[in-house]
Design an enzyme around this catalytic site. Structure first.
Site, PDB file in Angstrom:
ATOM      1  N   LYS A 265       0.846  -1.163  -0.378  1.00  0.00           N
ATOM      2  CA  LYS A 265       0.233   0.008   0.028  1.00  0.00           C
ATOM      3  C   LYS A 265       1.238   1.390   0.089  1.00  0.00           C
ATOM      4  O   LYS A 265      -0.120   2.355  -1.132  1.00  0.00           O
ATOM      5  CB  LYS A 265      -1.281  -0.235   1.414  1.00  0.00           C
TER       6      LYS A 265
ATOM      7  N   ASP B 176      -5.114   7.266   9.230  1.00  0.00           N
ATOM      8  CA  ASP B 176      -5.529   6.914  10.397  1.00  0.00           C
ATOM      9  C   ASP B 176      -5.408   7.888  11.288  1.00  0.00           C
ATOM     10  O   ASP B 176      -3.600   8.987  11.375  1.00  0.00           O
ATOM     11  CB  ASP B 176      -4.298   5.536  10.980  1.00  0.00           C
TER      12      ASP B 176
END
Ligand code: EPU
Length: 447
Positions: A51, A146
């Site tokens: 990712k 996040d």
């Protein structure tokens, strides 16, 4: 005995209350992962593309017109979000099968990154360097990602300012403008991954030479440099903490085909799964040279890891041994491995002390591990983990990508059913975690 008594600091749910809660939420729109206690895992698992590499590789398609073909692309939600963001900027994308992506930059770029996409992923900030370096302006909402505390971008801004960019904050985010960026000597006060990437991707089209000292040197940055070089950029010192970038003329870079490197954090996740559940598994495509420190830690805990021609063979001991560790920039122990190692420590023999040096707020998942019966206390940016014999399944919530995966892996060691909600976090970064664990014999399902 109430878990809350054992871990008063977290106010863990007591046994009595726990049994009153429905473990699974039966609604149409809420997906959950259900994990049963696992027998030893066996077989092979393939590590997907990274990712934290692919999203940056996608962003550099803004630098030059042409067609880009990325292979080994992980099938994750963040790739879809990055496609949406690039489409809004003017780069078209097309998936070929599940693991190939064709991106086309026809030169019709609008350097305005809308909030609706930028808010979803941290890597959206990676369009800043290419936009300001190639098009002379960038309007970008503040990036999301996040939530583990404040995630400033001062190093990105200072680096680009040193190259001549001007920044202003407005109600929609930041606006950067520049005529042509000038090469500069930039010493990062911290080897920030994102700042290194933005300065690097701006510098490839700057006038003159840019030197980045104390650059981050994660394998994903090496992957980015390799793609930029294939596009025609001139970069020296790849893989070291001093990057020297000789700026190229606009229009001199070109589209390329590039294979994304494999994901070291997902590889570490499958090693942790074997360590926790037991077994004997081939983790295909794991790159031990990218994971030296974490492999050392796994080995200290008693996990046997044997390099193979194409990855690693992993076998687990009868019981893990607790370890101490601190997170650090690469080549140190990545903060992204921490939830896995904490989950492992929580069922090890002994006590482990963990120090988080990168994101002080990145301990939110510990409360969830405590719900499973882990005995963990937090003191500032340290966590003290006293190994327990086993965990006990209950309902937990994934607070972010890596912590979510660690809760799934912890569930393999928990007696009974562990039900993880908010799994959209996991889907952001994990390519079929459930399918891959099931393929090894674990009883893990999405409901
Ligand atoms: N920092 C600053 N100023 C800046 C930039 C960073 O103070 O301008 C600080 C941050 O606040 C943080 C530390 O430096 O305390 C590290 O930040 P860094 O810039 O290195 O990280 P990032 O680029 O925001 C990437 C990964 C994270 C990974 C970190 C550290 C992406 C999209 N994200 O974040 O990955 O934890 O590097 O290795 O590449 C994940 O994949 O789940 C994830 C969170």
């Amino acid at each position: 005995m109430a878990l809350a008594q054992k871990n008063p600091i977290f106010g863990c749910i007591s046994w009595g209350k726990r049994y009153l809660l429905p473990l699974r939420e039966h609604t149409d729109c809420v997906m959950q992962i259900v994990v049963e206690h696992s027998e030893a895992l066996r077989g092979e698992v393939q590590v997907p593309g990274a990712k934290n590499s692919v999203l940056k590789l996608m962003a550099v398609t803004l630098l030059a017109e042409g067609e880009y073909r990325l292979t080994n692309v992980p099938d994750i939600a963040d790739v879809d979000t990055m496609c949406d963001l690039l489409r809004a900027l003017g780069v078209q994308s097309k998936k070929v099968g599940t693991h190939e992506l064709v991106l086309t930059n026809s030169g019709n770029i609008t350097p305005v990154a809308p909030f609706e996409f930028v808010d979803r992923i941290r890597a959206s900030i990676n369009v800043l360097g290419p936009l300001v370096g190639r098009y002379g302006s960038a309007d970008i909402a503040m990036p999301g990602g996040d939530d583990f505390g404040s995630r400033p971008i001062d190093l990105h801004v200072a680096g680009l300012e040193a190259m001549g960019a001007r920044f202003e904050l407005n109600k929609d985010g930041i606006r950067a403008t520049a005529k042509r960026l000038q090469g500069a000597s930039i010493e990062l006060k911290f080897p920030s991954v994102g700042a290194t990437e933005n300065i690097l991707t701006a510098a490839v089209l700057a006038n003159g030479v840019t030197v980045i000292d104390n650059a981050a040197r994660e394998p994903e940055i090496v992957d980015l440099c390799n793609m930029l070089v294939a596009m025609g950029a001139q970069i020296e010192g790849i893989g070291t903490s001093r990057l020297v970038i000789h700026g190229s003329k606009k229009g001199s870079l070109r589209g390329v085909r590039h294979a994304v490197i494999n994901d070291r954090v997902q590889a570490a996740t499958y090693i942790a799964a074997v360590a926790i559940a037991g077994g004997d598994v081939q983790v295909r495509g794991a790159r031990p040279e990218h994971m030296e420190m974490v492999i050392n830690k796994y080995t200290q805990m008693g996990v046997s890891i044997y390099p193979q021609r194409d990855g690693l063979r992993v076998t687990a001991p009868e019981r893990l041994t607790a370890i101490d560790f601190a997170t650090l920039p690469y080549p140190g122990i990545a903060t992204d491995y921490k939830p896995l190692l904490v989950a492992m420590n929580s069922i090890s023999s002994g006590v482990g002390i963990v120090t988080e040096n990168l994101f002080p707020g990145r301990f939110r998942y510990i409360e969830e591990l405590c719900k499973l019966g882990a005995d963990i206390r937090i003191d500032g940016h340290h966590a003290v983990i006293k190994g327990v014999d086993h965990l006990i399944g209950t309902a937990v919530t994934a607070p972010d990508i890596r912590a979510g995966a660690a809760l799934v892996v912890a569930g393999l060691a928990a007696h009974g059913e562990t039900v993880i909600s908010e799994i959209h976090h996991i889907d952001r970064g994990y390519d079929d975690l459930v399918g891959r664990l099931s393929g090894l014999g674990a009883d893990v399902t999405r409901v």
